[in-house]
Design a protein around this motif. Structure first.
Motif, mmCIF file in Angstrom:
data_model
loop_
_atom_site.group_PDB
_atom_site.id
_atom_site.type_symbol
_atom_site.label_atom_id
_atom_site.label_comp_id
_atom_site.label_asym_id
_atom_site.label_seq_id
_atom_site.Cartn_x
_atom_site.Cartn_y
_atom_site.Cartn_z
ATOM 1 N N UNK A 42 32.821 40.411 32.433
ATOM 2 C CA UNK A 42 32.949 39.072 33.000
ATOM 3 C C UNK A 42 33.949 39.070 34.149
ATOM 4 N N UNK A 43 35.063 39.779 33.963
ATOM 5 C CA UNK A 43 36.069 39.874 35.013
ATOM 6 C C UNK A 43 35.551 40.699 36.190
ATOM 7 N N UNK A 44 34.751 41.707 35.909
ATOM 8 C CA UNK A 44 34.135 42.496 36.971
ATOM 9 C C UNK A 44 33.248 41.607 37.836
ATOM 10 N N UNK A 46 33.138 38.359 38.081
ATOM 11 C CA UNK A 46 33.867 37.280 38.759
ATOM 12 C C UNK A 46 34.430 37.776 40.082
ATOM 13 N N UNK A 47 34.984 38.999 40.072
ATOM 14 C CA UNK A 47 35.506 39.582 41.306
ATOM 15 C C UNK A 47 34.402 39.922 42.292
ATOM 16 N N UNK A 48 33.288 40.467 41.791
ATOM 17 C CA UNK A 48 32.171 40.811 42.673
ATOM 18 C C UNK A 48 31.596 39.562 43.338
ATOM 19 N N UNK A 49 31.511 38.478 42.585
ATOM 20 C CA UNK A 49 30.993 37.226 43.149
ATOM 21 C C UNK A 49 31.902 36.726 44.263
ATOM 22 N N UNK A 50 33.211 36.825 44.031
ATOM 23 C CA UNK A 50 34.154 36.398 45.063
ATOM 24 C C UNK A 50 34.003 37.238 46.327
ATOM 25 N N UNK A 51 33.853 38.556 46.176
ATOM 26 C CA UNK A 51 33.673 39.427 47.332
ATOM 27 C C UNK A 51 32.377 39.115 48.069
ATOM 28 N N UNK A 132 40.375 28.906 41.865
ATOM 29 C CA UNK A 132 40.378 29.647 40.601
ATOM 30 C C UNK A 132 41.044 31.002 40.820
ATOM 31 N N UNK A 133 41.607 31.547 39.772
ATOM 32 C CA UNK A 133 42.348 32.796 39.877
ATOM 33 C C UNK A 133 41.412 33.989 40.034
ATOM 34 N N UNK A 134 41.894 34.987 40.766
ATOM 35 C CA UNK A 134 41.140 36.229 40.907
ATOM 36 C C UNK A 134 41.393 37.108 39.690
ATOM 37 N N UNK A 135 40.404 37.911 39.288
ATOM 38 C CA UNK A 135 40.660 38.891 38.219
ATOM 39 C C UNK A 135 41.687 39.908 38.695
ATOM 40 N N UNK A 139 42.913 41.194 42.374
ATOM 41 C CA UNK A 139 44.154 40.599 42.857
ATOM 42 C C UNK A 139 45.195 41.661 43.215
ATOM 43 N N UNK A 140 45.301 42.713 42.399
ATOM 44 C CA UNK A 140 46.369 43.697 42.561
ATOM 45 C C UNK A 140 46.380 44.358 43.939
#
Length: 203
Positions: A42-44, A46-51, A132-135, A139-140
């Motif tokens: 899910x976190x993967x 979420x980040x891919x969607x943001x990118x 919303x926060x990034x995974x 984020x790192x």
């Protein structure tokens, strides 16, 4: 993408492998082959969607899309005219192109991603989503390697630095205080020759 997208358009082998990795992460709930997938898919995603939203949008990050398109000899054009990018609304061929660009950013993560962002002069402020926060896996590297705001010490830090200089019998000028706090000064030759990678104001 396993089927031809059109009579003369077939997905490249790399795209098929990448899509299979995404499907495996979706089915298995995790992935050791993709950044951020080792914890929970899910976190993967979420980040891919943001990118993908950043890649397809017309904000500052479009410079990254333009740079990747140029390096791969691809035509670059806005995918959508709406204010918000919707990956699922693209034609299959355009989705394939966007996934190929996404794969380019993920290869050798996070070095390729941060290098491309620096080349396109895209800093962390253009990548963070304040709604919303990034995974953490996304984020790192954004926070560690693409943060470009200059250090701004507090008034208490400035006072303590000035007091330190006075105690040691050194001139407590504004330039001396800035230098002691590690801030940029116009007389620093090294900083003039090696300016910040994404300086927001002229010297």
């Amino acid at each position: 993408m396993r089927e031809p997208l059109a009579d003369d358009l077939v997905a490249e082998a790399d795209n098929l492998v990448f899509q299979q990795k995404l499907l495996d992460a979706l089915v298995q709930g995790s992935s050791v082959q993709l950044p951020g997938g080792a914890c929970y898919s899910l976190l993967l995603f979420r980040g891919l969607k943001r990118l993908l939203h950043l890649l397809g949008g017309e904000g500052r990050f479009k410079r990254v899309r333009e740079l990747i398109a140029f390096e791969h000899g691809l035509l670059n054009f806005p995918q959508q005219t709406a204010s918000q990018f919707h990956f699922e609304a693209l034609r299959v061929g355009d989705r394939s192109l966007m996934l190929s660009m996404l794969q380019t950013l993920l290869d050798g993560w996070p070095d390729k991603f941060t290098n491309v962002c620096r080349s396109a002069r895209v800093s962390s402020s253009y990548l963070k989503n304040y709604i919303s926060e990034l995974p953490y896996w996304l984020y790192l590297p954004i926070n560690d390697q693409l943060y470009d705001m200059p250090y701004s010490p507090s008034l208490m830090e400035r006072r303590e630095a000035k007091a330190y200089l006075i105690r040691n019998g050194e001139p407590a000028t504004a330039i001396a205080v800035r230098r002691l706090l590690g801030m940029w000064t116009a007389s620093d030759a090294w900083n003039i020759e090696n300016p910040p990678w994404n300086r927001r104001r002229p010297i």
